[in-house]
Motif scaffolding. Sequence first.
Motif, PDB file in Angstrom:
ATOM      1  N   THR A 162     -26.983 -26.842   8.368  1.00 30.60           N
ATOM      2  CA  THR A 162     -27.321 -28.021   7.745  1.00 30.60           C
ATOM      3  C   THR A 162     -26.158 -29.069   7.366  1.00 30.60           C
ATOM      4  O   THR A 162     -25.061 -28.579   7.583  1.00 30.60           O
ATOM      5  N   TRP A 163     -26.669 -30.264   7.446  1.00 29.87           N
ATOM      6  CA  TRP A 163     -25.237 -31.121   7.099  1.00 29.87           C
ATOM      7  C   TRP A 163     -25.073 -31.234   5.604  1.00 29.87           C
ATOM      8  O   TRP A 163     -26.020 -31.092   4.630  1.00 29.87           O
ATOM      9  N   GLN A 164     -23.861 -30.969   5.089  1.00 27.41           N
ATOM     10  CA  GLN A 164     -23.781 -31.115   3.703  1.00 27.41           C
ATOM     11  C   GLN A 164     -22.549 -31.955   3.449  1.00 27.41           C
ATOM     12  O   GLN A 164     -21.486 -32.106   4.059  1.00 27.41           O
ATOM     13  N   GLU A 165     -22.680 -32.597   2.095  1.00 28.83           N
ATOM     14  CA  GLU A 165     -21.483 -33.451   1.496  1.00 28.83           C
ATOM     15  C   GLU A 165     -20.535 -32.542   0.942  1.00 28.83           C
ATOM     16  O   GLU A 165     -20.765 -31.701   0.086  1.00 28.83           O
ATOM     17  N   VAL A 166     -19.235 -32.630   1.333  1.00 25.39           N
ATOM     18  CA  VAL A 166     -17.906 -32.001   0.893  1.00 25.39           C
ATOM     19  C   VAL A 166     -17.163 -33.103   0.412  1.00 25.39           C
ATOM     20  O   VAL A 166     -16.575 -33.857   1.422  1.00 25.39           O
ATOM     21  N   ASN A 167     -16.778 -33.153  -0.834  1.00 29.68           N
ATOM     22  CA  ASN A 167     -15.788 -34.186  -1.357  1.00 29.68           C
ATOM     23  C   ASN A 167     -15.809 -35.722  -0.512  1.00 29.68           C
ATOM     24  O   ASN A 167     -15.031 -36.046   0.077  1.00 29.68           O
ATOM     25  N   ASP A 168     -17.115 -36.092  -0.459  1.00 28.94           N
ATOM     26  CA  ASP A 168     -17.509 -37.340   0.043  1.00 28.94           C
ATOM     27  C   ASP A 168     -17.461 -37.662   1.480  1.00 28.94           C
ATOM     28  O   ASP A 168     -17.223 -38.609   1.894  1.00 28.94           O
ATOM     29  N   LEU A 213     -16.640 -14.646  10.585  1.00 32.15           N
ATOM     30  CA  LEU A 213     -16.914 -15.540  11.603  1.00 32.15           C
ATOM     31  C   LEU A 213     -15.743 -16.100  12.011  1.00 32.15           C
ATOM     32  O   LEU A 213     -15.705 -16.837  13.068  1.00 32.15           O
ATOM     33  N   GLY A 214     -14.656 -15.671  11.366  1.00 32.44           N
ATOM     34  CA  GLY A 214     -13.303 -16.359  11.819  1.00 32.44           C
ATOM     35  C   GLY A 214     -13.031 -17.696  10.920  1.00 32.44           C
ATOM     36  O   GLY A 214     -11.875 -18.372  11.122  1.00 32.44           O
ATOM     37  N   MET A 215     -13.528 -17.872   9.839  1.00 36.76           N
ATOM     38  CA  MET A 215     -13.379 -18.820   8.661  1.00 36.76           C
ATOM     39  C   MET A 215     -12.082 -18.469   7.752  1.00 36.76           C
ATOM     40  O   MET A 215     -12.051 -17.547   7.670  1.00 36.76           O
ATOM     41  N   LYS A 216     -11.370 -19.522   7.350  1.00 36.58           N
ATOM     42  CA  LYS A 216     -10.433 -19.485   6.285  1.00 36.58           C
ATOM     43  C   LYS A 216     -10.754 -20.674   5.277  1.00 36.58           C
ATOM     44  O   LYS A 216     -11.393 -21.487   5.627  1.00 36.58           O
ATOM     45  N   HIS A 217     -10.246 -20.282   3.829  1.00 38.31           N
ATOM     46  CA  HIS A 217     -10.349 -21.320   3.003  1.00 38.31           C
ATOM     47  C   HIS A 217      -9.732 -22.425   3.525  1.00 38.31           C
ATOM     48  O   HIS A 217      -8.659 -22.805   4.049  1.00 38.31           O
ATOM     49  N   VAL A 218     -10.349 -23.866   3.472  1.00 37.70           N
ATOM     50  CA  VAL A 218      -9.881 -24.948   3.879  1.00 37.70           C
ATOM     51  C   VAL A 218      -9.802 -26.123   2.893  1.00 37.70           C
ATOM     52  O   VAL A 218      -8.925 -27.132   2.706  1.00 37.70           O
ATOM     53  N   GLU A 219     -10.610 -25.995   1.584  1.00 36.48           N
ATOM     54  CA  GLU A 219     -10.722 -27.079   0.782  1.00 36.48           C
ATOM     55  C   GLU A 219     -11.575 -26.357  -0.514  1.00 36.48           C
ATOM     56  O   GLU A 219     -12.413 -25.567  -0.254  1.00 36.48           O
ATOM     57  N   ASP A 220     -11.549 -27.077  -1.672  1.00 38.25           N
ATOM     58  CA  ASP A 220     -12.486 -26.914  -2.780  1.00 38.25           C
ATOM     59  C   ASP A 220     -13.265 -28.074  -2.870  1.00 38.25           C
ATOM     60  O   ASP A 220     -12.648 -29.073  -2.737  1.00 38.25           O
ATOM     61  N   ASP A 221     -14.567 -28.030  -3.148  1.00 41.01           N
ATOM     62  CA  ASP A 221     -15.440 -29.073  -3.222  1.00 41.01           C
ATOM     63  C   ASP A 221     -15.776 -29.233  -4.909  1.00 41.01           C
ATOM     64  O   ASP A 221     -16.095 -28.140  -5.370  1.00 41.01           O
ATOM     65  N   ALA A 237     -19.089 -26.557 -10.649  1.00 47.73           N
ATOM     66  CA  ALA A 237     -17.844 -27.076 -10.772  1.00 47.73           C
ATOM     67  C   ALA A 237     -17.071 -27.234  -9.477  1.00 47.73           C
ATOM     68  O   ALA A 237     -16.428 -28.386  -9.138  1.00 47.73           O
ATOM     69  N   VAL A 238     -16.777 -26.063  -9.175  1.00 45.25           N
ATOM     70  CA  VAL A 238     -15.879 -26.038  -7.840  1.00 45.25           C
ATOM     71  C   VAL A 238     -16.497 -25.007  -6.870  1.00 45.25           C
ATOM     72  O   VAL A 238     -17.047 -24.084  -7.242  1.00 45.25           O
ATOM     73  N   ARG A 239     -16.714 -25.301  -5.688  1.00 44.97           N
ATOM     74  CA  ARG A 239     -17.195 -24.552  -4.686  1.00 44.97           C
ATOM     75  C   ARG A 239     -16.021 -24.382  -3.365  1.00 44.97           C
ATOM     76  O   ARG A 239     -15.331 -25.352  -3.203  1.00 44.97           O
ATOM     77  N   THR A 240     -16.049 -23.230  -3.062  1.00 46.77           N
ATOM     78  CA  THR A 240     -14.980 -22.992  -2.025  1.00 46.77           C
ATOM     79  C   THR A 240     -15.532 -23.418  -0.786  1.00 46.77           C
ATOM     80  O   THR A 240     -16.616 -23.034  -0.226  1.00 46.77           O
ATOM     81  N   VAL A 241     -14.651 -23.989   0.069  1.00 49.47           N
ATOM     82  CA  VAL A 241     -14.996 -24.420   1.391  1.00 49.47           C
ATOM     83  C   VAL A 241     -14.470 -23.582   2.413  1.00 49.47           C
ATOM     84  O   VAL A 241     -13.032 -23.821   2.385  1.00 49.47           O
ATOM     85  N   MET A 242     -15.043 -23.005   3.275  1.00 48.95           N
ATOM     86  CA  MET A 242     -14.240 -22.101   4.406  1.00 48.95           C
ATOM     87  C   MET A 242     -14.746 -22.643   5.410  1.00 48.95           C
ATOM     88  O   MET A 242     -15.857 -23.202   5.702  1.00 48.95           O
ATOM     89  N   GLY A 243     -13.917 -22.520   6.444  1.00 50.05           N
ATOM     90  CA  GLY A 243     -14.205 -23.583   7.751  1.00 50.05           C
ATOM     91  C   GLY A 243     -13.289 -23.069   8.845  1.00 50.05           C
ATOM     92  O   GLY A 243     -12.401 -22.129   8.835  1.00 50.05           O
TER      93      GLY A 243
END
Length: 166
Positions: free
Chosen positions: A79-85, A143-151, A157-163
């Motif tokens: 799905t398409w999700q908004e991450v930090n705008d 899957l091969g993802m690493k932490h890329v940012e927090d949303d 309040a804060v979501r971990t974004v792995m990518g």
Amino acid sequence: MLPDTTARLRFRQMDQTDLDDIAAMLGDPAVMTYYPAPKTRNEASNWIAWNEENYAEYGFGLWIVETLAGEFLGDCGLTWQEVNDHLELEVGYHMKNEIQGHGFATEDANACKEFARDVLQAKTLVAIIHPENIASQRVAEKLGMKHVEDDFGGSIAVRTVMGMEL
């Protein structure tokens, strides 16, 4: 368009005939531990409708995940999700509580990753995860993802974004 069948799992589009299974899963406090609250039956119906809209608009969404024999296990998809705008393509997954820990989420999420890369020609993929949801983070790492940012724009309040790049 659906991800390929795996050694143990198959995918299909969800519809309102899946309401009992989706409502039971998304209404289970154990499954929804890292969400603001379990979903009501009406919210589960809206979840299905949202995915039907995604299928119509994008050709993908969260799909029903079943065993090869047709037993409902959960949902997984893109799905398409908004991450930090900005918009990101996310792989998301929910498995029934009683079958968690048997590698189904990793197996179905990997099939969705391959679908995103091979069919959609996506360049990147993310998973948006509650910072305390270690099991979900492990799936993303497999899957091969690493932490890329927090949303900071979601329902918590804060979501971990792995990518990862595909």
